[in-house]
Design a protein around this motif. Structure first.
Motif, mmCIF file in Angstrom:
data_model
loop_
_atom_site.group_PDB
_atom_site.id
_atom_site.type_symbol
_atom_site.label_atom_id
_atom_site.label_comp_id
_atom_site.label_asym_id
_atom_site.label_seq_id
_atom_site.Cartn_x
_atom_site.Cartn_y
_atom_site.Cartn_z
ATOM 1 N N GLU A 157 15.532 -20.530 50.094
ATOM 2 C CA GLU A 157 14.797 -19.255 50.712
ATOM 3 C C GLU A 157 15.709 -18.768 51.782
ATOM 4 O O GLU A 157 16.106 -17.613 51.858
ATOM 5 C CB GLU A 157 13.409 -19.563 51.297
ATOM 6 C CG GLU A 157 12.324 -19.831 50.342
ATOM 7 C CD GLU A 157 10.794 -19.881 50.996
ATOM 8 O OE1 GLU A 157 10.997 -20.015 52.373
ATOM 9 O OE2 GLU A 157 10.129 -20.331 50.141
ATOM 10 N N ALA A 158 16.127 -19.726 52.602
ATOM 11 C CA ALA A 158 17.151 -19.570 53.828
ATOM 12 C C ALA A 158 18.579 -18.977 53.287
ATOM 13 O O ALA A 158 19.201 -17.880 53.809
ATOM 14 C CB ALA A 158 17.452 -20.656 54.853
ATOM 15 N N VAL A 159 19.217 -19.689 52.271
ATOM 16 C CA VAL A 159 20.261 -19.165 51.603
ATOM 17 C C VAL A 159 20.112 -17.792 50.790
ATOM 18 O O VAL A 159 20.970 -16.791 51.238
ATOM 19 C CB VAL A 159 20.913 -20.050 50.711
ATOM 20 C CG1 VAL A 159 21.962 -19.768 50.043
ATOM 21 C CG2 VAL A 159 21.152 -21.487 51.417
ATOM 22 N N SER A 160 18.948 -17.634 50.391
ATOM 23 C CA SER A 160 18.887 -16.275 49.547
ATOM 24 C C SER A 160 18.809 -15.241 50.771
ATOM 25 O O SER A 160 18.954 -14.108 50.405
ATOM 26 C CB SER A 160 17.665 -16.494 48.816
ATOM 27 O OG SER A 160 17.780 -17.409 47.730
ATOM 28 N N ALA B 164 14.467 -34.916 47.396
ATOM 29 C CA ALA B 164 13.942 -33.547 46.953
ATOM 30 C C ALA B 164 14.832 -32.512 48.002
ATOM 31 O O ALA B 164 15.218 -31.569 47.384
ATOM 32 C CB ALA B 164 12.513 -33.242 47.254
ATOM 33 N N GLY B 165 15.191 -33.139 49.140
ATOM 34 C CA GLY B 165 15.976 -32.350 50.066
ATOM 35 C C GLY B 165 17.460 -32.262 49.538
ATOM 36 O O GLY B 165 18.069 -31.172 49.513
ATOM 37 N N LEU B 166 17.874 -33.266 49.087
ATOM 38 C CA LEU B 166 19.222 -33.495 48.346
ATOM 39 C C LEU B 166 19.358 -32.357 47.425
ATOM 40 O O LEU B 166 20.130 -31.822 47.010
ATOM 41 C CB LEU B 166 19.653 -34.929 48.154
ATOM 42 C CG LEU B 166 20.994 -34.994 47.399
ATOM 43 C CD1 LEU B 166 22.094 -34.367 48.227
ATOM 44 C CD2 LEU B 166 21.267 -36.440 47.011
ATOM 45 N N GLY B 167 18.289 -32.469 46.237
ATOM 46 C CA GLY B 167 18.447 -31.584 45.272
ATOM 47 C C GLY B 167 18.134 -29.951 45.728
ATOM 48 O O GLY B 167 19.041 -29.335 45.121
ATOM 49 N N ALA B 168 17.517 -29.893 46.895
ATOM 50 C CA ALA B 168 17.243 -28.326 47.344
ATOM 51 C C ALA B 168 18.815 -28.118 47.878
ATOM 52 O O ALA B 168 19.502 -26.806 47.700
ATOM 53 C CB ALA B 168 16.492 -28.180 48.530
ATOM 54 N N LEU B 169 19.838 -28.882 48.533
ATOM 55 C CA LEU B 169 20.917 -28.769 49.010
ATOM 56 C C LEU B 169 21.947 -28.283 47.793
ATOM 57 O O LEU B 169 22.754 -27.406 47.967
ATOM 58 C CB LEU B 169 21.306 -29.787 49.942
ATOM 59 C CG LEU B 169 20.664 -29.934 51.292
ATOM 60 C CD1 LEU B 169 21.192 -31.312 51.925
ATOM 61 C CD2 LEU B 169 20.816 -28.741 52.238
ATOM 62 N N LEU B 170 21.919 -29.245 46.954
ATOM 63 C CA LEU B 170 22.689 -29.134 45.822
ATOM 64 C C LEU B 170 22.514 -28.002 45.042
ATOM 65 O O LEU B 170 23.328 -27.030 44.653
ATOM 66 C CB LEU B 170 22.531 -30.292 44.783
ATOM 67 C CG LEU B 170 23.220 -31.693 45.395
ATOM 68 C CD1 LEU B 170 23.019 -32.868 44.506
ATOM 69 C CD2 LEU B 170 24.683 -31.253 45.671
ATOM 70 N N ARG B 171 21.144 -27.520 44.760
ATOM 71 C CA ARG B 171 20.973 -26.217 44.076
ATOM 72 C C ARG B 171 21.324 -24.858 45.105
ATOM 73 O O ARG B 171 21.724 -23.833 44.621
ATOM 74 C CB ARG B 171 19.342 -25.899 43.816
ATOM 75 C CG ARG B 171 18.844 -27.059 42.760
ATOM 76 C CD ARG B 171 17.539 -26.591 42.219
ATOM 77 N NE ARG B 171 16.610 -26.945 43.356
ATOM 78 C CZ ARG B 171 16.101 -28.237 43.851
ATOM 79 N NH1 ARG B 171 16.612 -29.047 42.830
ATOM 80 N NH2 ARG B 171 15.291 -28.670 44.504
ATOM 81 N N ALA B 172 21.060 -24.954 46.322
ATOM 82 C CA ALA B 172 21.656 -23.881 47.120
ATOM 83 C C ALA B 172 23.248 -23.839 46.943
ATOM 84 O O ALA B 172 23.661 -22.819 47.171
ATOM 85 C CB ALA B 172 21.353 -24.266 48.756
ATOM 86 N N ARG B 173 23.867 -24.955 47.154
ATOM 87 C CA ARG B 173 25.322 -24.996 46.896
ATOM 88 C C ARG B 173 25.516 -24.111 45.549
ATOM 89 O O ARG B 173 26.552 -23.030 45.416
ATOM 90 C CB ARG B 173 25.716 -26.318 46.694
ATOM 91 C CG ARG B 173 27.437 -26.381 46.494
ATOM 92 C CD ARG B 173 27.690 -27.813 45.983
ATOM 93 N NE ARG B 173 29.090 -27.754 45.461
ATOM 94 C CZ ARG B 173 29.231 -27.893 44.329
ATOM 95 N NH1 ARG B 173 28.423 -27.699 43.361
ATOM 96 N NH2 ARG B 173 30.827 -27.786 43.810
ATOM 97 N N ILE C 138 30.949 -33.478 47.144
ATOM 98 C CA ILE C 138 30.391 -31.939 46.762
ATOM 99 C C ILE C 138 29.790 -31.276 48.140
ATOM 100 O O ILE C 138 29.979 -30.154 48.171
ATOM 101 C CB ILE C 138 29.046 -32.228 45.665
ATOM 102 C CG1 ILE C 138 29.489 -32.925 44.701
ATOM 103 C CG2 ILE C 138 28.241 -30.978 45.719
ATOM 104 C CD1 ILE C 138 30.539 -32.182 43.808
ATOM 105 N N LEU C 139 29.306 -32.077 49.149
ATOM 106 C CA LEU C 139 28.865 -31.341 50.167
ATOM 107 C C LEU C 139 29.714 -31.933 51.384
ATOM 108 O O LEU C 139 28.909 -32.514 52.345
ATOM 109 C CB LEU C 139 27.335 -31.777 50.550
ATOM 110 C CG LEU C 139 26.430 -30.837 49.691
ATOM 111 C CD1 LEU C 139 24.989 -30.943 50.013
ATOM 112 C CD2 LEU C 139 26.544 -29.314 49.842
ATOM 113 N N ALA C 140 30.842 -31.965 51.060
ATOM 114 C CA ALA C 140 31.606 -32.546 52.182
ATOM 115 C C ALA C 140 31.593 -31.722 53.319
ATOM 116 O O ALA C 140 31.713 -30.450 53.147
ATOM 117 C CB ALA C 140 33.326 -32.617 51.634
#
Length: 142
Positions: free
Chosen positions: A35-38, A61-70, A101-103
């Motif tokens: 939501e924040a990224v969008s 779940a948080g990690l998955g959200a970060l990867l989806r946002a990426r 990936i999230l370096a």
């Protein structure tokens, strides 16, 4: 109730969006990442800085959200820079093989961020299959 409530803040200035996340990033709060990224994409930033300095905890779940946002950001053709990865999140990224990936951008790489999308983003976006909930982690990391 969590010890560190989740918050997000989005600021867009001069073509750069800064998405600052803080608190516990878990199953309950993970949807707020996308939501924040969008929220900043309609302003058409050239890059997004994802500031994770205030994230005190991150589960899968948080990690998955970060990867989806990426993935979402890169498919939109926007550059992504990540800052402030704490020790707990760094360990989680390392355990799943996603630390590259999230370096994080640091002082030594200020002019060349560790993760920076390039002009090939659009080409990759057209060539990649859609990400679904069933997509394996290795597909999200590609």
């Amino acid at each position: 109730m969590t010890a560190h409530p989740f918050t997000s803040n989005v600021v867009v200035r001069s073509g750069v969006a800064r998405v600052t996340l803080a608190g516990e990033l878990d199953l309950d709060t993970a949807p707020h990442v996308l939501e924040a990224v969008s929220a900043c994409l309609p302003k058409q930033p050239m890059s997004i800085c994802l500031d994770l300095t205030g994230v005190s905890f991150c589960d899968c779940a948080g990690l998955g959200a970060l990867l989806r946002a990426r993935t979402f950001v890169l498919r939109a053709g926007v550059d992504l820079v990540v800052e402030g990865i704490g020790a707990q999140l760094a360990r989680l990224l390392s355990l799943v093989g996603a630390d590259h990936i999230l370096a994080e951008r640091n002082a030594a790489t200020r002019t060349k961020p560790a993760h920076h999308a390039s002009a090939t983003v659009a080409a990759r976006r057209d060539a990649e299959p859609a990400i679904t909930a069933e997509a394996p982690l290795r597909d999200l990391l590609a």
